[in-house]
Design a protein around this motif. Structure first.
Motif, PDB file in Angstrom:
ATOM      1  N   ILE A 156       0.848  -1.217   0.000  1.00  0.00           N
ATOM      2  CA  ILE A 156       0.000   0.000   0.000  1.00  0.00           C
ATOM      3  C   ILE A 156       0.870   1.248   0.000  1.00  0.00           C
ATOM      4  CG2 ILE A 156      -1.636   1.336   1.400  1.00  0.00           C
ATOM      5  CD1 ILE A 156      -2.852  -1.326   2.306  1.00  0.00           C
ATOM      6  N   LYS A 157       1.943   1.222   0.797  1.00  0.00           N
ATOM      7  CA  LYS A 157       2.843   2.376   0.866  1.00  0.00           C
ATOM      8  C   LYS A 157       3.483   2.629  -0.496  1.00  0.00           C
ATOM      9  CE  LYS A 157       5.444   5.506   3.015  1.00  0.00           C
ATOM     10  NZ  LYS A 157       6.356   5.878   1.944  1.00  0.00           N
ATOM     11  N   LEU A 158       3.921   1.584  -1.166  1.00  0.00           N
ATOM     12  CA  LEU A 158       4.523   1.741  -2.493  1.00  0.00           C
ATOM     13  C   LEU A 158       3.507   2.300  -3.493  1.00  0.00           C
ATOM     14  CD1 LEU A 158       6.615  -1.568  -2.712  1.00  0.00           C
ATOM     15  CD2 LEU A 158       7.519   0.757  -2.555  1.00  0.00           C
ATOM     16  N   SER A 159       2.291   1.781  -3.419  1.00  0.00           N
ATOM     17  CA  SER A 159       1.243   2.251  -4.347  1.00  0.00           C
ATOM     18  C   SER A 159       0.840   3.687  -4.031  1.00  0.00           C
ATOM     19  CB  SER A 159       0.012   1.338  -4.254  1.00  0.00           C
ATOM     20  OG  SER A 159       0.371   0.006  -4.563  1.00  0.00           O
ATOM     21  N   TRP A 160       0.775   4.031  -2.746  1.00  0.00           N
ATOM     22  CA  TRP A 160       0.345   5.363  -2.318  1.00  0.00           C
ATOM     23  C   TRP A 160       1.326   6.445  -2.760  1.00  0.00           C
ATOM     24  CZ3 TRP A 160      -4.141   6.853  -0.074  1.00  0.00           C
ATOM     25  CH2 TRP A 160      -4.189   8.134   0.477  1.00  0.00           C
ATOM     26  N   THR A 161       2.598   6.100  -2.768  1.00  0.00           N
ATOM     27  CA  THR A 161       3.633   7.071  -3.174  1.00  0.00           C
ATOM     28  C   THR A 161       3.920   7.003  -4.671  1.00  0.00           C
ATOM     29  OG1 THR A 161       5.317   5.434  -2.550  1.00  0.00           O
ATOM     30  CG2 THR A 161       4.755   7.108  -0.916  1.00  0.00           C
TER      31      THR A 161
END
Length: 429
Positions: A156-161
């Protein structure tokens, strides 16, 4: 992503987790486990701290600012085997060190910990009460959930950024999760195996002591009783002899009482040598305890002790009534003698699952944790004139009855003996 480099990092981290545990158990672990559980928990906290720092120091940088390692394993071990305080301490060290390392993935451990730590505070009390097989299974399930949580939050963090997720990242996370679960499984299996080995070694040592005592008692007790019987007989004749001065007779009476005490000790030795249940009957635990209370009434009154019996249930057991009485009298007598200034001795009876449970609680001087652990061992007694044989016999008889004994005590508060025996249905015939 360099797969070979990743494998090398992971294998090194597995070694960094297992080696401190092996080293600890090789030199200190067995003694701490049996003698000082607080030190044992503290040690697991320190081991986990060292392991988690080393794992993070040799982490695999799979993406810009994102590190993959097996830090979850020592963190979980800290909670499961070190307790709340060790787990929280390791968590703080882990978060501080991860913040120090920096990078864009530094926030992920904080998010994972915010879910993991409260969960472990709930799970840990349940974990420590179960068998080794259950612990291995539960630890494995916890690690699977933790690995899944780490993967989801990272993704999620990778996708969010809006970072570009490289091809093969999903397979990499799956492999990472499998390795982490396997590491946890092998770590917990190793710990449980080492702990079980320590307990077996301790029980074998205790068994050797009991066998030595039995052989000694069987070979010596009969030979000592015979001359003592003769000595006592002549002393009894002296007390009845009118030619003996009256002021001397009290001393003879004292000698007779000491001979009787010596014979009582010898009888205990014989019971220790041959703790057999000779006459098995169905008995009511509550009625039997009421009978024991009446037997101990005068002794308790002389010690200014009030004996109270509370029977919530009326369980029945099958055992030797004489040996059962011997166990109860020994423990009740010890409880009364533990209150030199008087007090209340409470005996409660209840049913617990398939067991008849007897709780004997005094308001005496109490014992330290170390003293409690030594109860029932060879020649150990907290009384100045005690030999410890009576309680040692009681422990062996309880074992013969397929019973269990638990002791809780606190200095200047009192001691509680809890006896559990297999319960049977039906009323006394």
């Amino acid at each position: 992503m360099n797969v070979t480099s990743g494998i090398n990092h992971i294998l090194l981290q597995i070694l960094l987790i297992l080696f401190p545990i092996l080293l600890y158990h090789l030199y200190w672990g067995d003694k701490d486990l049996l003698e000082d559980k607080r030190k044992h928990k503290l040690a697991y906290g320190l081991i986990s701290t060292v392991s988690i720092i080393l794992c993070m120091g040799f982490a695999f940088p799979f993406h810009n600012g994102y590190l993959l390692d097996l830090r979850a394993v020592p963190l979980l071990i800290a909670f499961l085997y070190g307790g709340y305080y060790s787990g929280l301490f390791v968590t703080v060290v882990f978060l501080a060190y991860r913040y120090y390392l920096g990078g864009e993935g530094a926030c992920i451990p904080l998010l994972v910990s915010s879910v993991l730590v409260p969960s472990m505070l709930v799970i840990t009390p349940t974990y420590i009460r179960h068998s080794s097989r259950y612990k291995i299974l539960l630890a494995t399930v916890i690690t699977i959930c933790t690995s899944f949580l780490i993967a989801i939050i990272t993704y999620i963090k990778l996708s969010w950024t809006h970072m570009q997720i490289k091809e093969g990242t999903l397979e990499f996370f799956i492999g990472y999760g499998i390795i982490q679960v396997f590491t946890m499984w092998i770590t917990v299996s190793l710990i449980e195996s080492l702990r079980e080995k320590a307990m077996i070694t301790y029980q074998l040592r205790q068994s050797d002591q009991l066998n030595t005592m039995s052989e000694l008692a069987a070979s010596v007790a009969h030979e000592i009783r015979n001359p003592l019987t003769v000595v006592r007989g002549f002393m009894q004749l002296f007390t009845e002899n009118k030619q003996i001065p009256e002021d001397v007779k009290p001393y003879i009476g004292l000698m007779i009482s000491e001979v009787d005490r010596t014979q009582e000790i010898i009888i205990n030795f014989l019971s220790l040598a041959k703790p057999k249940l000779e006459r098995i009957e169905k008995i009511s635990v509550a009625e039997h305890i009421q009978h024991i209370k009446s037997l101990m009434y005068s002794y308790a009154i002389l010690q200014n002790v009030d004996v109270q019996v509370v029977t919530a249930d009326l369980p029945y057991i099958e055992t030797d009534p004489d040996k059962f009485s011997q166990v109860l009298i020994n423990i009740i007598k010890n409880g009364i003698e533990a209150m030199p200034s008087g007090g209340e001795l409470k005996i409660s009876v209840k049913e617990s699952k398939d067991m008849a449970e007897i709780c004997i609680k005094d308001q005496g001087v109490g014992m330290t944790e170390e003293e409690v652990k030594r109860l029932g061992t060879l020649f150990y007694s907290t009384k100045t004139k005690g030999t410890g044989v009576g309680l040692m016999v009681s422990y062996r008889l309880i074992e013969k009855m397929n019973g269990q004994i638990e002791v809780k005590s606190q200095k200047e508060v009192g001691t509680q003996f809890t006896l559990k025996f297999p319960r049977i249905a039906g009323k006394q015939n």
